[in-house]
Write a protein that holds these residues in place. Structure first.
Motif, short mmCIF file in Angstrom:
data_model
loop_
_atom_site.label_atom_id
_atom_site.label_comp_id
_atom_site.label_asym_id
_atom_site.label_seq_id
_atom_site.Cartn_x
_atom_site.Cartn_y
_atom_site.Cartn_z
N ASP A 134 -5.64 8.25 6.19
CA ASP A 134 -5.53 7.22 5.16
C ASP A 134 -4.48 6.16 5.53
N ILE A 135 -3.47 6.58 6.29
CA ILE A 135 -2.45 5.60 6.71
C ILE A 135 -3.12 4.52 7.57
N ALA B 252 -5.22 2.27 5.47
CA ALA B 252 -4.38 1.33 4.72
C ALA B 252 -3.90 0.19 5.62
N TYR C 226 0.85 -1.19 0.00
CA TYR C 226 0.00 0.00 0.00
C TYR C 226 0.89 1.24 0.00
N VAL D 1 4.94 5.85 2.30
CA VAL D 1 4.20 7.07 2.66
C VAL D 1 5.00 8.30 2.22
N ILE E 296 -3.24 5.04 -2.33
CA ILE E 296 -4.30 5.84 -1.72
C ILE E 296 -3.85 7.29 -1.70
N SER E 297 -4.68 8.16 -2.23
CA SER E 297 -4.33 9.59 -2.20
C SER E 297 -5.61 10.40 -2.07
N THR F 215 -4.79 12.55 4.70
CA THR F 215 -3.72 11.62 4.33
C THR F 215 -3.25 10.85 5.58
N VAL G 193 0.57 5.40 0.49
CA VAL G 193 -0.29 6.52 0.86
C VAL G 193 0.44 7.80 0.42
N ASN H 122 -9.02 6.22 -4.59
CA ASN H 122 -9.73 7.20 -3.77
C ASN H 122 -10.55 8.18 -4.59
#
Lengths: 371, 355
Positions: free
Chosen positions: A129-130, A133, A82, A143, A116-117, A126, A84, B330
Motif C-alpha cells: 500500500d505504501i 500511495a 497520504y 506510515v 489507506i489501511s 500494508t 498508510v 480501502n
C-alpha cells in the motif's frame, strides 16, 4: 449435483467474503468544513505527574474561551497527505480514535487527506500500500511502521524522492544505524509500556505466571510490548509467554479459553488493545472467572476497557493517546509541506501513560472518540 | 430475403449463405458475438478495458509509470499462485491451502538462510517442501475421495499451525551484510527500466517470473497431452475414465503444481521483503479463487485458461491501485471486488449461453 452445489456455495462464499467487510465498514468521513472565523472552546492541559515508565503529562481539563481565526483555504498551500496505517476503525476500535484525530486535523488544517489501511492486519499488503500511495504523488506520507525490515524499501523510495515521511503509532525498532530515516516517530515506547504494566502487576504480589496476548503477531511494536512484559516478569522470577489470538473476536475468545484449559496456573494476563481485551472479558465470563481471580492489564482504551478499570476487573491500561498520534501526524506533515517547519526530535512521545482506577473517571466520557 | 435469393446454376446455396454472412452487417456482428462468446477471456478483457479507461479518466496519476508498474508488480506474486489454483480448478479441484503454503515457503527459505544454507539450496528446499505439501493435498483427495474443498481447508490450517510454530509468535527478518544475488534474480528492482521515467517506476523481476509461469502453464494446458487430460478430468470424470485417463495421477500432478507455485511465490515475496510473519497469505485462498473465476475459469471445472486467470489477478491489482489513487477508502475495495466478480461471472454466463 452435490458437487455442483458445493461449488456454487464456494462462489457465494467468495462473493460474500468480499462484500460483507465493505458493508460493515465505517462510514466515509464527512466532507471538510470550510475554514472560517470560529468561537472555539479549547481545553488547556494542566500537567499532573502520574506513575509511568516515562512520566507523561495527564491533562486536567480547564475550559477557557478563545477567538481562533482559521486561515482561508485559498491562502494555504495545498497539502495532499497520504497515511498508510496497518489498522482501521472498521475492524479495530482502537483505530477509530486515531482516525478521529486524522480527520479532525485534516478538517482544521484544510488538508486533502487519504487514509489507506488493509481489511485485516496484513503487513505484506500494508507494505505494498505504501507503493500504491506513492503513485499518487503525495506531498507528505505518514506510515505506521509495524515491520521496519519489510517497509524499508518502499519507505526509502519515498524518502529518496523527497517526500517528507513520518512514522506514527508504530516505529522501526531496529538499532538507530539501521532504522528507516523518517523525520520523527509520533507514539510511545512500546517496550517500556509492556515493562510498566508488568511492574504494576508484580507489585501486587499475587501473580505466579503471565501471558502476553498478541492479536497482531507480525507487528514488531506489539512484539516489543510482549518482550517488555516477559523480561520484567522473568527478572522477578516469574514465567511468561506469548499467546497469538488474531483479530477475530469469537476465535480469539475460543483460543483464550483453550489456552486457559491447558494452563490453569496462568493468572497474569496482558492484552494489547481492545481486540485483545474484549475477547478476554468474554473468555472470563465463559470460564466463570470473577474480578480478582486473575490480574488483567491492557494497552489502550475503549468504552469497555474503561468500564472494566472502573469496576476493578482490569488493573490498568497503558495509554498511548491515539487521538494525539492521529492529529499530530497530519499536523506535522502539513506544517512541513506549507511552512518547512520540521519536528525537532526523533521521537515525539505520546505515551506510555497509565490509566487506572484512580484516574479513569477523567477518560470515561471521552472513551472511544478522543481517548 | 432468403426466399428472394435466386438459385442460379453456377452459385451453390451454401456459397450464397456464406456470401451473406460476410456481407450482412448483422451477420458480421453475430459472428463477432459468437467469437467473443467462444473466448474464455472475453468478459475479463472487456471489464479490464472499461476499468482501465475509467481510471485513466478519473484517477489522478493513473497513467504514470509508477502506477502502471505497481499494477503489474502487485499482480505478479499472487498471479503465480493463481496459475496453480486456476489449473487445479480446471481439473475440477480446489486448493484452499495456498495461503499457508506461501507462508511455509517463506519460513523454510528464511530459516534455511539463517542456518547459513546457500541461498539457491535454501530456495530449492522451500520449493521441495511446498511441492510435498501439494503432494499431501493431492494424495488425501485422490485416496480418500473427500472433496478437495474440505481436505485443503484442513491441510491449510495444519500448514498454518506449522508456520506459527516456526514463527514462534514474532516477526523474523534476515539482514545479511550483502544481499544475495538470488534475491535480485527472484524479485529485484529493475532500475534500468524504472528510471526511464520521472518519478521512477516500480517494475520488478517478479513480473518476469509471472509472465514465464503464465506462458509455461498455458503451454502445458493448451499444447500438451497432460493439458487435454486436465480438461477431460475437470469436464467429465466418467468420460475421462472411460478414455483410459489416469485421473488420480492428473489430479496429483495438478496439486503438486499448485503447491510448488505457491512455494515459488513465497520465496519471491521473501526475496523482496526480507522479513516474515505468520500471517503472510492468511485469507489469500478465496482471493485466488475469485481471481480465477473473474478470469473465466469455470467453478465446476473443465473450462478456463491460464491467460484468463492471470488477467483476473491483474484486474484485482488494477482495481486496488485505481481506488487508492482516487482516494476511495480501502474498505470499499473488497465490496468492489465482490461486485466485479458477480458482473464478470454473469457476463461469462451470458456469453456461454450465446455460444
Amino acid at each position: 449435483m452435490n458437487r455442483n452445489l458445493s461449488r456454487v456455495l464456494v462462489l457465494l462464499a467468495v462473493a460474500f467474503s468480499m462484500i460483507l467487510p465493505a458493508a460493515c465498514a465505517a462510514p466515509a468521513p464527512a466532507p471538510a468544513a470550510p475554514p472560517q472565523v470560529v468561537q472555539q472552546t479549547v481545553v488547556v492541559p494542566q500537567t499532573v505527574a502520574v506513575p509511568v515508565a516515562q512520566t507523561v503529562a495527564v491533562p486536567v481539563p480547564q475550559t477557557v474561551v478563545v477567538q481562533a481565526t482559521a486561515a482561508p483555504a485559498a491562502q494555504r498551500k495545498p497539502a495532499k497527505i497520504y497515511l498508510v496505517a496497518h489498522g482501521a476503525c472498521s475492524w479495530d476500535a482502537f483505530w477509530c480514535v486515531v482516525e478521529q484525530g486524522n480527520k479532525d486535523a485534516a478538517r482544521d488544517l484544510g488538508v486533502d487527506l487519504t487514509i489507506i489501511s488493509p481489511p485485516k492486519f496484513d503487513p505484506e499488503l500494508t507494505a505494498s500500500d505504501i507503493d500504491k500511495a506513492l503513485a499518487a504523488k503525495p506531498d507528505g506520507l505518514g506510515v505506521t511502521v509495524t515491520d521496519g525490515a519489510m517497509y524499508q524499501e518502499p519507505m526509502m523510495r519515498a524518502i529518496k524522492s523527497g517526500i517528507p515521511v513520518i512514522a506514527y503509532n508504530s516505529a522501526d525498532w531496529r538499532p538507530a544505524d539501521k532504522r528507516i530515516p523518517y523525520l520523527t516517530y509520533i507514539g510511545q515506547d512500546e517496550y517500556a509500556g509492556g515493562a510498566t504494566a508488568a511492574k504494576r502487576m508484580v507489585a501486587l504480589g499475587k501473580g505466579h505466571r503471565g501471558v502476553c496476548v498478541n492479536q497482531d503477531v507480525g507487528h514488531t511494536g506489539l512484539d516489543a510490548r510482549c518482550q517488555g512484559f516477559i523480561d520484567t516478569l522473568t527478572k522477578s522470577g516469574l514465567k511468561a509467554q506469548v499467546l497469538a489470538i488474531g483479530n477475530d473476536a469469537a476465535q480469539a475468545t475460543k483460543t483464550l479459553g483453550d489456552f486457559y484449559t491447558a494452563n490453569r496456573d496462568v493468572d497474569m494476563w496482558l492484552t494489547l488493545g481492545p481486540n485483545g481485551a474484549n475477547p478476554f472479558y468474554a473468555f472470563m465470563k465463559n470460564a466463570g472467572l470473577k474480578t480478582g481471580d486473575v490480574i488483567h492489564a491492557t494497552f489502550d482504551l475503549s468504552p469497555e476497557i474503561s468500564a472494566r478499570i472502573k469496576d476493578g476487573t482490569t488493573l490498568l491500561a497503558i495509554d498511548q493517546q491515539p487521538y494525539v498520534q492521529g492529529y499530530m501526524v497530519v499536523q506535522w506533515l502539513s506544517w512541513i509541506v506549507r511552512y518547512s517547519i520540521y519536528p525537532p526530535l526523533d521521537v515525539t512521545a505520546t505515551g506510555p501513560g497509565v490509566i487506572d482506577k484512580a484516574n479513569v473517571d477523567m477518560v470515561l466520557s471521552l472513551a472511544g472518540k478522543y481517548r | 430475403m432468403r426466399d428472394q435469393a435466386p438459385h442460379s446454376g453456377s452459385i451453390t446455396q451454401e456459397e450464397q449463405l456464406l456470401a451473406r454472412l460476410f456481407t450482412s452487417p448483422t451477420s458480421v456482428l453475430a459472428r463477432l458475438r459468437l467469437r467473443v462468446a467462444a473466448s474464455h477471456e472475453a468478459s475479463i478483457s472487456i471489464v479490464l478495458v472499461i476499468l482501465f479507461a475509467f481510471f485513466a479518466i478519473r484517477a489522478p496519476n493513473f497513467l504514470t509509470m509508477y502506477a502502471l508498474s505497481n499494477v503489474l508488480t502487485f499482480a505478479s506474486v499472487y498471479g503465480i499462485i493463481v496459475c496453480g489454483v486456476g489449473l487445479l480448478m480446471i481439473a475440477g479441484e480446489f486448493d484452499l491451502s495456498v495461503g499457508s503454503v506461501l507462508a511455509l515457503s517463506g519460513y523454510v527459505f528464511l530459516l534455511s538462510l539463517r542456518a547459513d544454507v546457500p541461498p539457491l539450496l535454501a530456495m530449492l528446499l522451500a520449493l521441495a517442501v511446498c511441492s510435498l505439501a501439494g503432494f499431501v493435498n493431492g494424495l488425501l483427495v485422490v485416496s480418500t475421495r473427500i472433496p478437495s474443498f474440505i481436505v485443503t481447508l484442513g491441510t491449510g490450517l495444519a500448514f498454518r499451525g506449522i508456520v506459527r510454530a516456526l514463527g514462534q509468535g514474532r516477526t523474523t527478518s534476515y539482514a545479511p551484510q550483502v544481499k544475495p544475488i538470488l534475491f535480485e534474480i527472484l524479485n529485484g528492482y529493475l532500475a534500468p527500466i524504472n528510471q526511464l521515467s520521472d518519478p521512477a517506476g516500480n517494475f520488478r523481476s517478479s513480473s518476469i517470473w509471472f509472465i514465464c509461469v503464465v506462458a509455461l502453464t498455458a503451454f502445458l494446458l493448451m499444447r500438451t497431452r497432460f493439458g487435454n487430460w486436465v480438461f477431460a478430468v475437470g469436464g467429465n470424470q466418467d468420460a475421462a475414465l472411460s478414455q483410459g485417463i489416469n485421473i488420480r495421477r492428473v489430479k496429483l500432478v495438478a496439486f503438486v503444481l499448485s503447491g510448488s507455485l505457491a512455494g515459488l511465490a513465497g520465496v519471491i515475496t521473501f526475496a523482496q521483503r526480507s522479513s516474515m510473519n505468520t500471517l503472510l497469505g492468511e485469507g489469500l485462498e478465496l482471493t485466488m479463487v475469485a481471481a480465477s473465476v473473474i478470469g473465466g475459469v469455470r467453478l465446476t471445472g473443465g473450462s478456463g485458461t491460464m491467460v484468463g486467470a492471470a488477467l483476473g489477478m491483474l484486474l484485482l491489482s488494477l482495481l486496488n491501485q485505481g481506488v487508492v489513487l482516487m482516494g476511495v477508502p480501502n474498505d470499499v475495495f473488497q465490496g468492489l471486488v465482490g461486485a466485479v466478480l458477480i458482473v464478470v461471472v454473469l457476463g461469462n454466463y451470458r456469453l456461454r449461453q450465446e455460444e
